[in-house]
Scaffold this motif. Structure first.
Motif, PDB file in Angstrom:
ATOM      1  N   ASN A  41       0.819  -1.132  -0.181  1.00 59.37           N
ATOM      2  CA  ASN A  41      -0.092   0.065   0.006  1.00 59.37           C
ATOM      3  C   ASN A  41       0.754   1.129  -0.112  1.00 59.37           C
ATOM      4  N   LEU A  42       0.600   2.229  -0.867  1.00 65.08           N
ATOM      5  CA  LEU A  42       1.217   3.535  -0.888  1.00 65.08           C
ATOM      6  C   LEU A  42       0.241   4.352  -0.391  1.00 65.08           C
ATOM      7  N   SER A  43       0.688   5.202   0.567  1.00 68.89           N
ATOM      8  CA  SER A  43      -0.043   6.395   1.098  1.00 68.89           C
ATOM      9  C   SER A  43       0.592   7.782   0.814  1.00 68.89           C
ATOM     10  N   LEU A  44      -0.188   8.358  -0.248  1.00 71.23           N
ATOM     11  CA  LEU A  44       0.476   9.364  -0.919  1.00 71.23           C
ATOM     12  C   LEU A  44      -0.196  10.890  -0.609  1.00 71.23           C
ATOM     13  N   ALA A  45       0.521  12.169  -0.527  1.00 71.07           N
ATOM     14  CA  ALA A  45      -0.327  13.324  -0.443  1.00 71.07           C
ATOM     15  C   ALA A  45      -1.210  13.526  -1.370  1.00 71.07           C
ATOM     16  N   TYR A  46      -2.564  14.126  -0.898  1.00 67.95           N
ATOM     17  CA  TYR A  46      -3.553  14.408  -2.001  1.00 67.95           C
ATOM     18  C   TYR A  46      -4.179  15.603  -1.178  1.00 67.95           C
ATOM     19  N   ILE A  47      -4.127  16.928  -1.957  1.00 68.37           N
ATOM     20  CA  ILE A  47      -4.722  18.130  -1.439  1.00 68.37           C
ATOM     21  C   ILE A  47      -6.026  18.511  -2.115  1.00 68.37           C
ATOM     22  N   PHE A  48      -6.630  17.814  -3.190  1.00 69.30           N
ATOM     23  CA  PHE A  48      -7.529  18.055  -3.885  1.00 69.30           C
ATOM     24  C   PHE A  48      -9.108  17.637  -3.317  1.00 69.30           C
ATOM     25  N   THR A  61       7.342   5.496 -10.173  1.00 64.50           N
ATOM     26  CA  THR A  61       8.809   5.721 -10.355  1.00 64.50           C
ATOM     27  C   THR A  61       9.730   4.457  -9.476  1.00 64.50           C
ATOM     28  N   GLU A  62      10.793   4.678  -9.556  1.00 64.63           N
ATOM     29  CA  GLU A  62      11.514   3.805  -8.772  1.00 64.63           C
ATOM     30  C   GLU A  62      11.650   4.432  -7.237  1.00 64.63           C
ATOM     31  N   ASN A  63      11.235   5.782  -7.212  1.00 60.81           N
ATOM     32  CA  ASN A  63      11.377   6.276  -5.804  1.00 60.81           C
ATOM     33  C   ASN A  63       9.753   6.311  -5.307  1.00 60.81           C
ATOM     34  N   ASN A  64       8.854   5.581  -5.680  1.00 66.67           N
ATOM     35  CA  ASN A  64       7.449   5.310  -5.315  1.00 66.67           C
ATOM     36  C   ASN A  64       6.707   6.560  -5.365  1.00 66.67           C
ATOM     37  N   GLU A  65       7.269   7.543  -6.306  1.00 63.18           N
ATOM     38  CA  GLU A  65       6.277   8.515  -6.838  1.00 63.18           C
ATOM     39  C   GLU A  65       5.306   8.272  -8.114  1.00 63.18           C
ATOM     40  N   VAL A  66       4.372   8.596  -8.121  1.00 58.57           N
ATOM     41  CA  VAL A  66       3.168   8.531  -9.137  1.00 58.57           C
ATOM     42  C   VAL A  66       2.714   9.562  -9.940  1.00 58.57           C
ATOM     43  N   TYR A  67       2.636   9.050 -11.166  1.00 60.34           N
ATOM     44  CA  TYR A  67       2.134  10.112 -11.890  1.00 60.34           C
ATOM     45  C   TYR A  67       0.612   9.560 -12.633  1.00 60.34           C
ATOM     46  N   LEU A  68      -0.208  10.354 -12.728  1.00 61.06           N
ATOM     47  CA  LEU A  68      -1.662  10.044 -13.280  1.00 61.06           C
ATOM     48  C   LEU A  68      -1.867  10.671 -14.423  1.00 61.06           C
ATOM     49  N   ILE A  69      -2.417  10.291 -15.409  1.00 61.03           N
ATOM     50  CA  ILE A  69      -3.076  11.173 -16.466  1.00 61.03           C
ATOM     51  C   ILE A  69      -4.660  10.739 -16.012  1.00 61.03           C
ATOM     52  N   GLU A  86       5.004  10.778  -1.062  1.00 58.31           N
ATOM     53  CA  GLU A  86       4.473  10.831   0.359  1.00 58.31           C
ATOM     54  C   GLU A  86       4.441  12.212   0.997  1.00 58.31           C
ATOM     55  N   THR A  87       4.935  13.265   0.291  1.00 56.98           N
ATOM     56  CA  THR A  87       4.984  14.425   0.847  1.00 56.98           C
ATOM     57  C   THR A  87       4.523  15.624   0.143  1.00 56.98           C
ATOM     58  N   ALA A  88       4.207  15.399  -1.161  1.00 58.21           N
ATOM     59  CA  ALA A  88       3.901  16.490  -2.178  1.00 58.21           C
ATOM     60  C   ALA A  88       2.964  16.081  -3.092  1.00 58.21           C
ATOM     61  N   CYS A  89       2.070  16.894  -3.585  1.00 54.88           N
ATOM     62  CA  CYS A  89       0.970  16.546  -4.655  1.00 54.88           C
ATOM     63  C   CYS A  89       0.877  17.892  -5.632  1.00 54.88           C
ATOM     64  N   ALA A  90       0.918  17.451  -7.090  1.00 55.94           N
ATOM     65  CA  ALA A  90       0.721  18.698  -7.761  1.00 55.94           C
ATOM     66  C   ALA A  90      -0.076  18.446  -9.038  1.00 55.94           C
ATOM     67  N   ARG A  91      -0.702  19.292  -9.822  1.00 54.87           N
ATOM     68  CA  ARG A  91      -1.402  18.855 -10.890  1.00 54.87           C
ATOM     69  C   ARG A  91      -1.241  20.051 -11.659  1.00 54.87           C
ATOM     70  N   ASP A  92      -1.428  19.682 -12.980  1.00 54.35           N
ATOM     71  CA  ASP A  92      -1.565  20.704 -14.216  1.00 54.35           C
ATOM     72  C   ASP A  92      -2.549  20.050 -15.457  1.00 54.35           C
ATOM     73  N   PRO A 139       7.044  18.735 -11.755  1.00 57.95           N
ATOM     74  CA  PRO A 139       6.209  18.965 -10.554  1.00 57.95           C
ATOM     75  C   PRO A 139       6.442  19.840  -9.490  1.00 57.95           C
ATOM     76  N   ALA A 140       7.570  19.816  -9.132  1.00 57.77           N
ATOM     77  CA  ALA A 140       8.221  20.839  -8.175  1.00 57.77           C
ATOM     78  C   ALA A 140       7.898  22.229  -8.254  1.00 57.77           C
ATOM     79  N   GLU A 141       7.912  22.594  -9.541  1.00 58.50           N
ATOM     80  CA  GLU A 141       7.759  23.816  -9.818  1.00 58.50           C
ATOM     81  C   GLU A 141       6.403  24.163 -10.545  1.00 58.50           C
ATOM     82  N   ASN A 142       5.641  23.056 -10.842  1.00 57.86           N
ATOM     83  CA  ASN A 142       4.593  22.952 -11.502  1.00 57.86           C
ATOM     84  C   ASN A 142       4.431  23.618 -12.805  1.00 57.86           C
TER      85      ASN A 142
END
Length: 268
Positions: A41-48, A61-69, A86-92, A139-142
């Motif tokens: 189970n991955l528990s990731l940040a989600y601000i929306f 990704t290898e760092n357990n980061e997820v990108y979704l379309i 785990e600590t960040a969430c971004a969307r564009d 995503p860090a700079e969106n």
């Protein structure tokens, strides 16, 4: 080339990963999105504040980061890209004309065909066609940035798919021009030197991935295998009647159907 058929329920989606993709489910609660697969189970940040997402493509990704379309944000009329860690969430906003995406060195690359329109980069003088063809999202700079120099953009009329090797080369299948010829080509673009080589190809390739110095690409009927010089080595006919979409990431190609998917994987 191995094939594996996987059943999917309405709440499940397929996610690509470097070690082979898998079926996953998600729930959203208390500013977290939980993605479950197998016993993990991955528990990731989600601000929306949107608990329901329609997921079209997903990459772990290898760092357990997820990108979704995804689709599911009522204020946008087009698809969006979502980054989760785990600590960040971004969307564009992805925009119109989106046709393929990959994650390379922690950044998402988005490919657009001729009708491509990106919300910040559209040009009204060109009827909304952005001309950027390939965009990179940090995503860090969106922030979205143009990848290809203008000289290559002038040649590409209709981009179909792309992939990357371990040497910093992008392989972009497209219809357009090269020198005085018009037709179907593959641009091999070196991201560090910003130089490109062009190879004629015989078909439109709508999905592709790179593995073990070979490139694999889908032409609508089968999967062709190429070497680094874009010489075709092999071809496998694929029965995909009724499929609704295809994605290719890392070393596999996935054909989606209503309640299952066919996974074609190149063994290491």
């Amino acid at each position: 080339m191995n094939m594996n058929q996987i059943q999917l329920t309405q709440s499940q989606f397929y996610i690509h990963s470097p070690n082979g993709g898998f079926v996953a489910t998600y729930t959203i609660q208390n500013e977290k999105i939980n993605i479950s697969f197998g016993n993990q189970n991955l528990s990731l940040a989600y601000i929306f504040d949107y608990p329901q997402l329609k997921i079209y493509n997903a990459i772990l990704t290898e760092n357990n980061e997820v990108y979704l379309i995804i689709d599911g944000f009522s204020e946008t009329e087009t698809l969006a890209i979502l980054f989760l860690s785990e600590t960040a969430c971004a969307r564009d906003i992805v925009g119109h004309g989106f046709t393929d995406f990959k994650v390379i060195d922690g950044q998402a690359y988005l490919l657009y065909h001729e009708e491509g329109l990106f919300h910040e980069n559209g040009d009204n003088a060109l009827n909304g066609y952005s001309r950027h063809v390939l965009l990179k999202w940090n995503p860090a700079e969106n922030k979205m940035e143009q990848v290809l120099p203008d000289i290559f953009l002038e040649l590409i009329v209709d981009a179909n798919s792309f992939c990357a090797d371990e040497k910093g080369n992008l392989y972009i299948f497209y219809y357009g021009d090269f020198e005085e010829e018009c037709g179907k080509f593959c641009l091999k673009y070196q991201m560090q030197t910003k130089r490109g080589e062009f190879y004629p190809v015989s078909e439109y390739y709508g999905a592709s991935f790179y593995q073990n110095n070979h490139l694999f690409a889908w032409d609508g009927k089968g999967i062709a295998e190429f070497n680094e010089q874009l010489e075709r080595l092999d071809y496998s006919l694929i029965d995909t009647e009724g499929y609704t979409g295809v994605s290719a990431v890392y070393h596999e190609m996935v054909f989606m159907k209503r309640d299952f998917c066919d996974v074609y994987r190149q063994l290491a």
